[in-house]
Design an enzyme around this catalytic site. Structure first.
Site, PDB file in Angstrom:
ATOM      1  CB  CYS A 265      47.026  43.546  40.943  1.00 32.79           C
ATOM      2  SG  CYS A 265      47.307  44.406  42.495  1.00 32.79           S
ATOM      3  CG  LEU A 266      44.038  49.211  40.164  1.00 36.66           C
ATOM      4  CD1 LEU A 266      43.207  50.081  41.103  1.00 36.66           C
ATOM      5  CD2 LEU A 266      44.024  49.779  38.757  1.00 36.66           C
TER       6      LEU A 266
ATOM      7  CG  HIS B   9      46.443  44.037  47.941  1.00 40.51           C
ATOM      8  ND1 HIS B   9      47.692  44.173  47.377  1.00 40.51           N
ATOM      9  CD2 HIS B   9      45.567  44.022  46.904  1.00 40.51           C
ATOM     10  CE1 HIS B   9      47.573  44.231  46.052  1.00 40.51           C
ATOM     11  NE2 HIS B   9      46.298  44.140  45.735  1.00 40.51           N
TER      12      HIS B   9
ATOM     13  CG  HIS C 228      43.074  40.762  44.450  1.00 42.04           C
ATOM     14  ND1 HIS C 228      43.618  40.375  43.245  1.00 42.04           N
ATOM     15  CD2 HIS C 228      43.659  41.958  44.759  1.00 42.04           C
ATOM     16  CE1 HIS C 228      44.497  41.303  42.852  1.00 42.04           C
ATOM     17  NE2 HIS C 228      44.525  42.274  43.749  1.00 42.04           N
ATOM     18  CD  GLU C 229      41.271  44.507  46.520  1.00 40.19           C
ATOM     19  OE1 GLU C 229      42.322  45.034  46.948  1.00 40.19           O
ATOM     20  OE2 GLU C 229      41.057  44.362  45.302  1.00 40.19           O
TER      21      GLU C 229
ATOM     22  N   GLY D 286      38.372  46.701  43.130  1.00 34.88           N
ATOM     23  CA  GLY D 286      38.733  46.572  44.539  1.00 34.88           C
ATOM     24  C   GLY D 286      40.040  47.304  44.779  1.00 34.88           C
TER      25      GLY D 286
ATOM     26  CD  GLN E 118      45.833  47.498  45.605  1.00 29.46           C
ATOM     27  OE1 GLN E 118      44.706  47.300  46.030  1.00 29.46           O
ATOM     28  NE2 GLN E 118      46.143  47.360  44.333  1.00 29.46           N
TER      29      GLN E 118
HETATM   30 ZN    ZN Z   1      45.534  44.086  43.846  1.00 33.29          ZN
END
Ligand code: ZN
Length: 172
Positions: free
Chosen positions: A90-91, A136, A132-133, A48, A53
């Site tokens: 998380c990236l 963000h 999660h997204e 995701g 991000q």
């Molecule tokens: Zn993330």
């Protein structure tokens, strides 16, 4: 056309803490951003990715848990049920893993990239990814769910990430 690449923003970058703006009118540019986001997600080995991000403070997310790619605009959780706690990475917070308690099942309303309304019913991992997204888009990160002990455990790692963000402008 030159190849465009999106850079993944890492903890310490203020864009990750901003509330993303809803998209008023979906344009070709948004569709382009969504496909570049999908590309970055796959390249980063993620399942995701949210626009903040990649430094874009708009309500756009992509997700693929191996069952097909979703590109969602202005996604909202309209109903949720149950709970689950999965170890999440998380990236944007590389090297950190936090067990996050979230709803086990969510109903999400959004628009697709052509502005058609989408209603999704998601369970388990997919529900986790969507929450999660969507977090963000509100400026919320997994570290905000960390317990006191976990916060102590990741403190050093976070300061390293933050410091590298400040000092290392050259990202190759
Ligand atoms: Zn993330």
């Amino acid at each position: 056309m030159p190849e465009t690449r999106l850079e993944i923003k890492v903890f310490g970058d203020p864009v990750l803490r901003k509330k993303a703006k809803p998209v008023k009118k979906i344009t070709a540019e948004h569709r382009e951003i969504l496909s570049l986001m999908a590309q970055s997600m796959y390249e980063g080995g993620g399942i995701g990715l949210a626009a903040p991000q990649v430094g874009i403070s708009s309500q756009l997310i992509v997700a693929d848990i191996g069952e097909g790619l979703y590109k969602l605009v202005n996604p909202k959780v309209v109903k949720c049920r149950g709970s689950q706690a999965i170890q999440e990475g998380c990236l944007s917070v590389p090297g950190v893993c936090i067990k996050v308690k979230r709803a086990k099942q969510v109903w999400v309303e959004a628009l697709d990239e052509n502005a058609n309304p989408v209603k999704l019913e998601a369970k388990d991992l997919f529900a986790c990814v969507l929450q999660h997204e969507i977090d963000h888009l509100k400026g919320t990160l997994i570290i905000d769910y960390a317990s006191l002990l976990e916060k102590l455990r990741i403190k050093r790692r976070l300061s390293v990430l933050k410091e590298s963000n400040k000092t290392c402008k050259l990202k190759l």
